[in-house]
Every structure is written in C-alpha cells, then in structure tokens.
Design a protein around this motif. Sequence first.
Motif, mmCIF file in Angstrom:
data_model
loop_
_atom_site.group_PDB
_atom_site.id
_atom_site.type_symbol
_atom_site.label_atom_id
_atom_site.label_comp_id
_atom_site.label_asym_id
_atom_site.label_seq_id
_atom_site.Cartn_x
_atom_site.Cartn_y
_atom_site.Cartn_z
ATOM 1 N N CYS A 224 0.848 -1.191 0.000
ATOM 2 C CA CYS A 224 0.000 0.000 0.000
ATOM 3 C C CYS A 224 0.885 1.243 0.000
ATOM 4 O O CYS A 224 1.602 1.511 0.971
ATOM 5 N N ASP B 5 -0.208 4.407 -0.356
ATOM 6 C CA ASP B 5 -1.043 5.594 -0.165
ATOM 7 C C ASP B 5 -0.617 6.455 1.016
ATOM 8 O O ASP B 5 -1.243 7.470 1.298
ATOM 9 N N TYR B 6 0.409 6.047 1.713
ATOM 10 C CA TYR B 6 0.842 6.783 2.893
ATOM 11 C C TYR B 6 2.325 7.136 2.765
ATOM 12 O O TYR B 6 3.051 6.562 1.954
ATOM 13 N N ASP B 7 2.762 8.109 3.581
ATOM 14 C CA ASP B 7 4.182 8.455 3.584
ATOM 15 C C ASP B 7 5.024 7.246 3.961
ATOM 16 O O ASP B 7 6.103 7.033 3.420
ATOM 17 N N ASN B 8 4.519 6.477 4.915
ATOM 18 C CA ASN B 8 5.175 5.226 5.286
ATOM 19 C C ASN B 8 4.413 4.070 4.656
ATOM 20 O O ASN B 8 3.231 3.867 4.939
ATOM 21 N N LYS C 111 2.769 0.656 3.754
ATOM 22 C CA LYS C 111 2.181 -0.399 4.574
ATOM 23 C C LYS C 111 2.202 -1.707 3.789
ATOM 24 O O LYS C 111 1.810 -1.742 2.617
ATOM 25 N N ILE D 264 4.095 -1.463 8.972
ATOM 26 C CA ILE D 264 4.424 -0.155 8.411
ATOM 27 C C ILE D 264 5.929 0.031 8.508
ATOM 28 O O ILE D 264 6.507 -0.074 9.592
ATOM 29 N N SER E 87 10.487 5.617 6.839
ATOM 30 C CA SER E 87 10.468 6.504 5.670
ATOM 31 C C SER E 87 11.538 6.139 4.645
ATOM 32 O O SER E 87 11.307 6.233 3.434
ATOM 33 N N SER F 247 10.455 3.046 2.900
ATOM 34 C CA SER F 247 9.316 3.432 2.062
ATOM 35 C C SER F 247 9.788 4.079 0.770
ATOM 36 O O SER F 247 9.261 3.794 -0.315
ATOM 37 N N GLN G 135 9.093 2.784 -2.987
ATOM 38 C CA GLN G 135 8.499 3.648 -4.011
ATOM 39 C C GLN G 135 9.361 3.655 -5.269
ATOM 40 O O GLN G 135 8.851 3.556 -6.399
#
Length: 274
Positions: free
Chosen positions: A110, A112-115, A117, A131, A134, A137, A141
């Motif tokens: 997922c 959809d968040y800064d961190n 999931k 989670i 950063s 993450s 990304q």
Amino acid sequence: MDYRNHLHKVDNLKAKTVNNKLATVKSYVGYASARDVSLQQYAFSIEQVPYYSEPKERKPVIEDVDALAALLHMPPNTRKGLRDKVIMCVLYDGGMRVDELVSMDVRNVCLDYDNVKLRIHGKGNKERCVIVDSKTSALIQQYMGEFHLERNRDAPFIYTVIGGKQKYMTARNVQKLIKKYSDKVREAYDLPESVSPHTLRRTRGTLLYRDGVDLAAISVLLGHADMKTTRDYYTSPSLDQMREIANRRNSVIPEEEPLWPDDEDELSRILGLD
C-alpha cells in the motif's frame, strides 16, 4: 527408555532426531494397539517414555550496527542492486520471514501513505500489517517505479524473469544474494559466520527489544502467535547492557590497593617499627 538413551548416547543422535524417532515408534505402536488389544499394555508403557527436552538455541544476530548498515548499503546503485536493497531492507525493517516476502503480490503493498504499509500473510495464513520507516518506504516507491510501472496487482512483488514471464523469486535465491553481500561485508566488519534472511529478522526483533520497545509490540511485528516465542528467542541483552549490569550495585566490592609484603621484618621496616 533404553532405546531412547541408546540413540542419544551410543548413536550420538541429536535430541531433536531422537524425539522424531521416538514419535514414530509411539505412533506406530499406538496404531498397532488399536487393532490388537494385546499390545495396548506395551503401547501404554511406550507412551510414558518422555521426550528429550531440547535447550532453546539462540541463533546469532548482527551485533555491530555499523556492520548491519554496511550490509544494507552493499548492493550497487543499479536496477538489480535496487531490487536487492529492497529485499534486505524489507526483511529487516519489516521483521519478515523470507517466505512471507517472496509470496507477496503487488496488491499487498500500500503506497497511499508516507510510510508504506505491507500486508503480510504469515504462518497459519494469519494476516498482519507492517508499516516500514520513511527510508525503506522511499526505496519501495523507487522500486515500484522501476519494476511495477503497470501496477498489476496480481504480479509478484519480488520476482525474477524466466522465459519472458515474471515468476516469484525463491527463498533460496534470496538466501544466495544475502550470502553474496554478507561475504563482502565480512571482509571489513564482524558478522556472524552465516547470515541468512532470518538473521535480519532476528536482528530487528533483538535490537528493538534492546531499545526498550514493548515486547508485545515486537511480537505483533514479527507475527508470533505466542509472545513466549518472542521472549525466548529475541530478548538477549547486548554486551554493553551486560557491562552495565555488571557495574550495578557493586560499591561494596573493595578497590584495588597496593599489596603489603608478606615478610614481617620487611613490613616492620616499612612502617618504621624496627
């Protein structure tokens, strides 16, 4: 009982192997006695033979944080290196089992968040969400942009290409790439003799415990059904913590002092008692 002891002491089999053989014998005799009542007294006697209690073995973790950082930074800044870096960082940061990682689909990530999931299917098909931080993450990304531009939700998250098709990477391949990087890092840092995907998971759980994170939270992160497992295998203190323990409440121990000579005449001379 004699058979069990013979296997362990004469044949030098490990306790786990002896227990497996004993379980086989118990199962067979139980099966036979269910069909022949004359064997039930023997089955009852055999059932009373206790298994060997196996001491819990704590596998090594990466104690040197600099060595851990060097390992996670070791993959080169290439497309394949990015993939390898994501594999190791997700295993560590998410406290994941290697089978959990290689079975993930894109749908389990997922963004959809800064961190980011991650939805993980663990042992017993139990699902948990993790989670990641950063930095991990950001790597995920970047990886998704390089390897999953089409965002096919059914595609394997970590894959190899065989015959032009994406295939789930095997746990064995993950083990091989971690060994490759750990062998390089070991040239300059102190690493355990063998570093596996599970070493990263154990290291994550152990370092969180040493940092004072609640044991229940660590148990949830690792996907343990019983918090006792977390306590038994992930709660080893560091060397610095052991030194701190050793120095506590030790004011009663006398300080080091110069020694007086054992010779009474020499002692009298020093004290001016001649």
